[in-house]
Design a protein around this motif. Sequence first.
Motif, mmCIF file in Angstrom:
data_model
loop_
_atom_site.group_PDB
_atom_site.id
_atom_site.type_symbol
_atom_site.label_atom_id
_atom_site.label_comp_id
_atom_site.label_asym_id
_atom_site.label_seq_id
_atom_site.Cartn_x
_atom_site.Cartn_y
_atom_site.Cartn_z
ATOM 1 N N ILE A 1 -13.505 -3.407 -3.292
ATOM 2 C CA ILE A 1 -14.250 -2.832 -4.419
ATOM 3 C C ILE A 1 -13.287 -2.356 -5.498
ATOM 4 O O ILE A 1 -13.464 -2.628 -6.695
ATOM 5 N N ILE A 2 -12.253 -1.621 -5.095
ATOM 6 C CA ILE A 2 -11.284 -1.113 -6.066
ATOM 7 C C ILE A 2 -10.587 -2.269 -6.795
ATOM 8 O O ILE A 2 -10.409 -2.241 -8.017
ATOM 9 N N SER A 3 -10.200 -3.298 -6.053
ATOM 10 C CA SER A 3 -9.536 -4.446 -6.680
ATOM 11 C C SER A 3 -10.449 -5.109 -7.713
ATOM 12 O O SER A 3 -10.000 -5.490 -8.807
ATOM 13 N N SER A 4 -11.722 -5.227 -7.381
ATOM 14 C CA SER A 4 -12.676 -5.851 -8.298
ATOM 15 C C SER A 4 -12.893 -5.001 -9.548
ATOM 16 O O SER A 4 -12.983 -5.523 -10.664
ATOM 17 N N ILE A 5 -12.975 -3.694 -9.368
ATOM 18 C CA ILE A 5 -13.166 -2.793 -10.514
ATOM 19 C C ILE A 5 -11.962 -2.851 -11.445
ATOM 20 O O ILE A 5 -12.102 -2.929 -12.669
ATOM 21 N N ILE A 6 -10.779 -2.838 -10.856
ATOM 22 C CA ILE A 6 -9.557 -2.899 -11.664
ATOM 23 C C ILE A 6 -9.481 -4.221 -12.413
ATOM 24 O O ILE A 6 -9.096 -4.274 -13.598
ATOM 25 N N ALA A 7 -9.869 -5.307 -11.748
ATOM 26 C CA ALA A 7 -9.846 -6.623 -12.398
ATOM 27 C C ALA A 7 -10.800 -6.651 -13.591
ATOM 28 O O ALA A 7 -10.453 -7.151 -14.672
ATOM 29 N N ARG A 8 -11.991 -6.102 -13.416
ATOM 30 C CA ARG A 8 -12.962 -6.082 -14.519
ATOM 31 C C ARG A 8 -12.445 -5.262 -15.693
ATOM 32 O O ARG A 8 -12.532 -5.676 -16.848
ATOM 33 N N ALA A 9 -11.931 -4.075 -15.372
ATOM 34 C CA ALA A 9 -11.450 -3.195 -16.436
ATOM 35 C C ALA A 9 -10.300 -3.833 -17.197
ATOM 36 O O ALA A 9 -10.200 -3.717 -18.427
ATOM 37 N N ALA B 1 -18.975 0.377 -11.422
ATOM 38 C CA ALA B 1 -18.866 0.514 -9.970
ATOM 39 C C ALA B 1 -20.140 0.041 -9.284
ATOM 40 O O ALA B 1 -20.094 -0.656 -8.259
ATOM 41 N N LYS B 2 -21.289 0.390 -9.845
ATOM 42 C CA LYS B 2 -22.572 -0.035 -9.277
ATOM 43 C C LYS B 2 -22.686 -1.557 -9.280
ATOM 44 O O LYS B 2 -23.127 -2.172 -8.307
ATOM 45 N N ALA B 3 -22.279 -2.170 -10.380
ATOM 46 C CA ALA B 3 -22.375 -3.630 -10.502
ATOM 47 C C ALA B 3 -21.468 -4.325 -9.494
ATOM 48 O O ALA B 3 -21.870 -5.307 -8.856
ATOM 49 N N VAL B 4 -20.251 -3.818 -9.343
ATOM 50 C CA VAL B 4 -19.306 -4.412 -8.392
ATOM 51 C C VAL B 4 -19.825 -4.274 -6.971
ATOM 52 O O VAL B 4 -19.787 -5.224 -6.178
ATOM 53 N N ILE B 5 -20.305 -3.088 -6.630
ATOM 54 C CA ILE B 5 -20.813 -2.852 -5.278
ATOM 55 C C ILE B 5 -22.012 -3.752 -4.990
ATOM 56 O O ILE B 5 -22.136 -4.325 -3.903
ATOM 57 N N ALA B 6 -22.897 -3.901 -5.977
ATOM 58 C CA ALA B 6 -24.086 -4.740 -5.787
ATOM 59 C C ALA B 6 -23.705 -6.192 -5.531
ATOM 60 O O ALA B 6 -24.367 -6.889 -4.748
ATOM 61 N N ASN B 7 -22.630 -6.659 -6.168
ATOM 62 C CA ASN B 7 -22.206 -8.051 -6.020
ATOM 63 C C ASN B 7 -21.344 -8.297 -4.788
ATOM 64 O O ASN B 7 -21.322 -9.389 -4.235
ATOM 65 N N ALA B 8 -20.618 -7.263 -4.366
ATOM 66 C CA ALA B 8 -19.610 -7.469 -3.326
ATOM 67 C C ALA B 8 -20.024 -6.984 -1.950
ATOM 68 O O ALA B 8 -19.560 -7.487 -0.937
ATOM 69 N N VAL B 9 -20.879 -5.981 -1.905
ATOM 70 C CA VAL B 9 -21.191 -5.354 -0.626
ATOM 71 C C VAL B 9 -22.692 -5.262 -0.448
ATOM 72 O O VAL B 9 -23.408 -4.847 -1.360
ATOM 73 N N LYS B 10 -23.127 -5.637 0.703
ATOM 74 C CA LYS B 10 -24.541 -5.480 1.027
ATOM 75 C C LYS B 10 -24.742 -4.074 1.561
ATOM 76 O O LYS B 10 -24.483 -3.785 2.729
ATOM 77 N N VAL B 11 -25.157 -3.196 0.682
ATOM 78 C CA VAL B 11 -25.346 -1.802 1.069
ATOM 79 C C VAL B 11 -26.773 -1.630 1.571
ATOM 80 O O VAL B 11 -27.729 -1.846 0.829
ATOM 81 N N PRO B 12 -26.951 -1.265 2.824
ATOM 82 C CA PRO B 12 -28.300 -1.121 3.354
ATOM 83 C C PRO B 12 -29.062 -0.009 2.652
ATOM 84 O O PRO B 12 -28.530 1.072 2.427
ATOM 85 N N LYS B 13 -30.270 -0.315 2.266
ATOM 86 C CA LYS B 13 -31.097 0.708 1.633
ATOM 87 C C LYS B 13 -31.593 1.700 2.670
ATOM 88 O O LYS B 13 -31.908 1.340 3.791
ATOM 89 N N ARG B 14 -31.657 2.940 2.228
ATOM 90 C CA ARG B 14 -32.140 3.964 3.133
ATOM 91 C C ARG B 14 -33.632 3.764 3.375
ATOM 92 O O ARG B 14 -34.376 3.435 2.448
ATOM 93 N N GLU B 15 -34.025 3.932 4.605
ATOM 94 C CA GLU B 15 -35.437 3.754 4.957
ATOM 95 C C GLU B 15 -36.277 4.807 4.258
ATOM 96 O O GLU B 15 -35.971 6.003 4.280
ATOM 97 N N ILE B 16 -37.346 4.344 3.615
ATOM 98 C CA ILE B 16 -38.252 5.282 2.940
ATOM 99 C C ILE B 16 -39.286 5.746 3.957
ATOM 100 O O ILE B 16 -40.260 5.043 4.244
ATOM 101 N N ASN B 17 -39.039 6.901 4.519
ATOM 102 C CA ASN B 17 -39.977 7.476 5.482
ATOM 103 C C ASN B 17 -40.458 8.834 4.983
ATOM 104 O O ASN B 17 -40.083 9.287 3.893
ATOM 105 N N PHE B 18 -41.291 9.492 5.751
ATOM 106 C CA PHE B 18 -41.906 10.753 5.324
ATOM 107 C C PHE B 18 -40.852 11.811 5.018
ATOM 108 O O PHE B 18 -40.898 12.485 3.984
#
Length: 468
Positions: free
Chosen positions: A340-348, A360-377
């Motif tokens: 992630i850091i390498s990608s951010i530095i490359a973009r900048a 950072a959000k854009a890089v993370i969305a493209n590079a890492v599959k971040v599991p969404k938190r379960e929407i429960n009560f």
Amino acid sequence: MTQGDHIELWNKCLSIIKDNIGEAQFDTWFAPVKSVDYSDGRLLLSVPSQFFIERIESQYINLLAKSIKHVYGSSFNKLTYTLDVVSNDKSTNIKIDAPKDNTTINNRVQRQMQGPSDPFVRHDYPDIDSRLNPKYTFENYCGSSSNKLALSIGEAIASDPKCKTFNPLLIFGPTGVGKTHLIQAIGIKIKELTPDKRVLYLTSREFESQYTTAVINKQINDFINFYQSIDVLIIDDIQEFAGKQSTQNTFYHIFNHLHQNQKQLILSSDCPPVSLDGIIPRLISRFKWGVTAELFQPDYALRRQVLEKKAGEDGLQIPNDIIDFIANSVTTSVRELEGIISSIIARATFLNVDISIDMAKAVIANAVKVPKREINFDFIAETIGTYYGIDTDLMYGKSRKREISDPRQILMFLAKKHTKLSSTTIGLKLSRNHATVLHACKTIEERISYDKQLQHDLEEIEKSLYNN
């Protein structure tokens, strides 16, 4: 007879043999065979390995005998082979008479292998390429409570290679937590402190590939000899041996030899020994002889440290809020954090823009599959409490104050909308009945049509539910 004479005679034999078999077979089985001497009716041939002798005598013995008799005539009375048990190591040279009975070549080789010819005795090998990545040092390795034990043991082995308390060392953990870095750091430090040590790092797949090649080329003795000459053997991803019976059996013998001779073994795996499927039991028992250390998923302190160190190595200062955001978003893998850091530095750098949260959000969305938190009560209740700045527990109480009852009704409405819970179940969680829940949902629906503030609140709360 001169040197040239016996070579010339053998070349005549080879010419006859070549005329009677295919070129490919000749190049494979006879071109490497050389005449060493012919005297007193005794022909001494040099062959690459005992397998050549077996092949020649099982497939081509009649042709060989006729060729020799035709060229050497009645003076010939005995055929003897010479070979190096270990390739190009003359100290392992043995001589084998051509058989006059059914005794196998292998049995006769074993009877004649004594002293330095024993393939399980270490020979003097030149220094080797340890195949260690120079960037994987202890200085570049970040430590925290999530890897403290494994790191401490690794440093102890590296600082005192004579200590065999931790032999073998098996480090296990999920992908991306730093196993490869740590086991190579041990090897690098040992090599720095004792340059004469034969340290070797490789993956289990590379070991398997080398073994397969050795089998095809009939060089198993050479293969075993080489690995038994290693002082510190480091093998990554040992779970990849699963199902490879022959490879495991060979590694078992290498393991025993190294361990018995006080050589250090360092292994990594994605799971503990007891969970290694497809590995033979006697090998698993060997893995348990020393110490097993787990690398856990990186904690927050480690994630921040990794990010700061990586950014520092690339010569950039990344704002703390962005470091915090990344550390909170990518929680399972050190490798992903570095990427992630390498990608951010490359973009900048290439886009000539400032580093921002949005980047950072854009890089993370493209590079890492971040599991969404379960929407429960509970998550909905927590999000509403945070939005209104109230203690979540108050919504579970009996207060009828507007600042509490409104969030409580919104909780019922959103729980009904975003979960599969029934009105009865939602009511039970709040110590209410299902009729109260239905009334709350109806009230919120009616208010949405005219209450702009409520519309805004619901929009922001739902945005928080799906952006976390």
